[in-house]
Design a protein around this motif. Structure first.
Motif, mmCIF file in Angstrom:
data_model
loop_
_atom_site.group_PDB
_atom_site.id
_atom_site.type_symbol
_atom_site.label_atom_id
_atom_site.label_comp_id
_atom_site.label_asym_id
_atom_site.label_seq_id
_atom_site.Cartn_x
_atom_site.Cartn_y
_atom_site.Cartn_z
ATOM 1 N N ALA A 6 2.206 2.444 4.303
ATOM 2 C CA ALA A 6 1.016 1.804 3.753
ATOM 3 C C ALA A 6 0.065 2.837 3.163
ATOM 4 O O ALA A 6 -0.441 2.666 2.056
ATOM 5 C CB ALA A 6 0.310 0.988 4.827
ATOM 6 N N ILE A 7 -0.150 3.917 3.881
ATOM 7 C CA ILE A 7 -1.096 4.937 3.428
ATOM 8 C C ILE A 7 -0.645 5.569 2.115
ATOM 9 O O ILE A 7 -1.445 5.809 1.221
ATOM 10 C CB ILE A 7 -1.293 6.007 4.527
ATOM 11 C CG1 ILE A 7 -2.072 5.413 5.687
ATOM 12 C CG2 ILE A 7 -1.989 7.239 3.977
ATOM 13 C CD1 ILE A 7 -2.121 6.272 6.925
ATOM 14 N N PHE A 8 0.650 5.804 1.980
ATOM 15 C CA PHE A 8 1.126 6.483 0.781
ATOM 16 C C PHE A 8 1.447 5.538 -0.370
ATOM 17 O O PHE A 8 1.632 5.984 -1.496
ATOM 18 C CB PHE A 8 2.340 7.357 1.120
ATOM 19 C CG PHE A 8 1.975 8.534 1.969
ATOM 20 C CD1 PHE A 8 1.222 9.576 1.450
ATOM 21 C CD2 PHE A 8 2.350 8.582 3.298
ATOM 22 C CE1 PHE A 8 0.862 10.658 2.227
ATOM 23 C CE2 PHE A 8 2.002 9.669 4.089
ATOM 24 C CZ PHE A 8 1.257 10.708 3.552
ATOM 25 N N SER A 9 1.487 4.232 -0.121
ATOM 26 C CA SER A 9 1.828 3.307 -1.199
ATOM 27 C C SER A 9 0.654 2.450 -1.671
ATOM 28 O O SER A 9 0.682 1.932 -2.783
ATOM 29 C CB SER A 9 2.989 2.404 -0.778
ATOM 30 O OG SER A 9 2.594 1.576 0.302
ATOM 31 N N LEU A 10 -0.374 2.291 -0.854
ATOM 32 C CA LEU A 10 -1.523 1.457 -1.243
ATOM 33 C C LEU A 10 -2.313 2.109 -2.380
ATOM 34 O O LEU A 10 -2.549 3.315 -2.360
ATOM 35 C CB LEU A 10 -2.479 1.286 -0.066
ATOM 36 C CG LEU A 10 -2.193 0.180 0.921
ATOM 37 C CD1 LEU A 10 -3.153 0.290 2.105
ATOM 38 C CD2 LEU A 10 -2.327 -1.173 0.281
ATOM 39 N N PRO A 11 -2.749 1.308 -3.340
ATOM 40 C CA PRO A 11 -3.669 1.850 -4.347
ATOM 41 C C PRO A 11 -5.002 2.207 -3.686
ATOM 42 O O PRO A 11 -5.405 1.572 -2.701
ATOM 43 C CB PRO A 11 -3.847 0.698 -5.334
ATOM 44 C CG PRO A 11 -2.697 -0.223 -5.084
ATOM 45 C CD PRO A 11 -2.333 -0.046 -3.639
ATOM 46 N N ILE A 12 -5.682 3.181 -4.226
ATOM 47 C CA ILE A 12 -6.967 3.623 -3.672
ATOM 48 C C ILE A 12 -7.965 2.474 -3.705
ATOM 49 O O ILE A 12 -8.101 1.774 -4.702
ATOM 50 C CB ILE A 12 -7.498 4.841 -4.436
ATOM 51 C CG1 ILE A 12 -6.556 6.012 -4.180
ATOM 52 C CG2 ILE A 12 -8.919 5.186 -4.034
ATOM 53 C CD1 ILE A 12 -6.881 7.260 -4.947
ATOM 54 N N GLY A 13 -8.640 2.266 -2.560
ATOM 55 C CA GLY A 13 -9.663 1.241 -2.445
ATOM 56 C C GLY A 13 -9.149 -0.116 -2.009
ATOM 57 O O GLY A 13 -9.927 -0.993 -1.662
ATOM 58 N N GLU A 14 -7.853 -0.322 -2.007
ATOM 59 C CA GLU A 14 -7.299 -1.627 -1.647
ATOM 60 C C GLU A 14 -7.061 -1.724 -0.140
ATOM 61 O O GLU A 14 -6.626 -0.780 0.497
ATOM 62 C CB GLU A 14 -5.983 -1.854 -2.386
ATOM 63 C CG GLU A 14 -5.454 -3.257 -2.227
ATOM 64 C CD GLU A 14 -4.241 -3.488 -3.106
ATOM 65 O OE1 GLU A 14 -3.240 -3.991 -2.571
ATOM 66 O OE2 GLU A 14 -4.298 -3.156 -4.296
ATOM 67 N N LEU A 15 -7.342 -2.893 0.409
ATOM 68 C CA LEU A 15 -7.164 -3.155 1.836
ATOM 69 C C LEU A 15 -5.731 -3.624 2.077
ATOM 70 O O LEU A 15 -5.196 -4.437 1.323
ATOM 71 C CB LEU A 15 -8.149 -4.240 2.270
ATOM 72 C CG LEU A 15 -8.456 -4.382 3.734
ATOM 73 C CD1 LEU A 15 -9.085 -3.114 4.275
ATOM 74 C CD2 LEU A 15 -9.404 -5.544 3.941
ATOM 75 N N SER A 16 -5.117 -3.116 3.122
ATOM 76 C CA SER A 16 -3.738 -3.503 3.440
ATOM 77 C C SER A 16 -3.697 -4.866 4.099
ATOM 78 O O SER A 16 -4.713 -5.383 4.560
ATOM 79 C CB SER A 16 -3.104 -2.471 4.373
ATOM 80 O OG SER A 16 -3.633 -2.608 5.681
#
Length: 88
Positions: A6-16
């Motif tokens: 999740a940390i390495f694939s989420l776009p910046i600022g987006e909530l998982s």
């Protein structure tokens, strides 16, 4: 592993979405991401030297404080068994 993905694939600022692993449930947001880089040897060497000095200084201070605690008599007025002897 779930958190890493999740940390390495989420776009910046987006909530998982809700993430679950062996430790429990998590919701993460990546606030910023910094590309991996290399540290020049001389910079790494200086940082390592500073950490070693810091560790040695901490150990010297710890040893000194243990000796002071062991060798210093501390008397507490309020813990005196005989109040009359506390005045002497």
């Amino acid at each position: 592993m779930v958190l890493d993905e999740a940390i390495f694939s989420l776009p910046i600022g987006e909530l998982s979405e809700r993430l679950e692993d062996e430790e429990g449930f998590h919701i993460v947001r990546v606030l910023e991401r910094q590309d991996a880089g290399r540290t020049p040897f001389l910079d790494a060497q200086a940082a390592i030297r500073d950490k070693i000095k810091e560790g040695r200084n901490d150990e010297v201070a710890k040893t000194y404080l243990e000796r002071v605690k062991r060798e210093t008599y501390v008397w507490n007025y309020f813990e005196a068994k005989d109040p009359a002897s506390a005045n002497n």
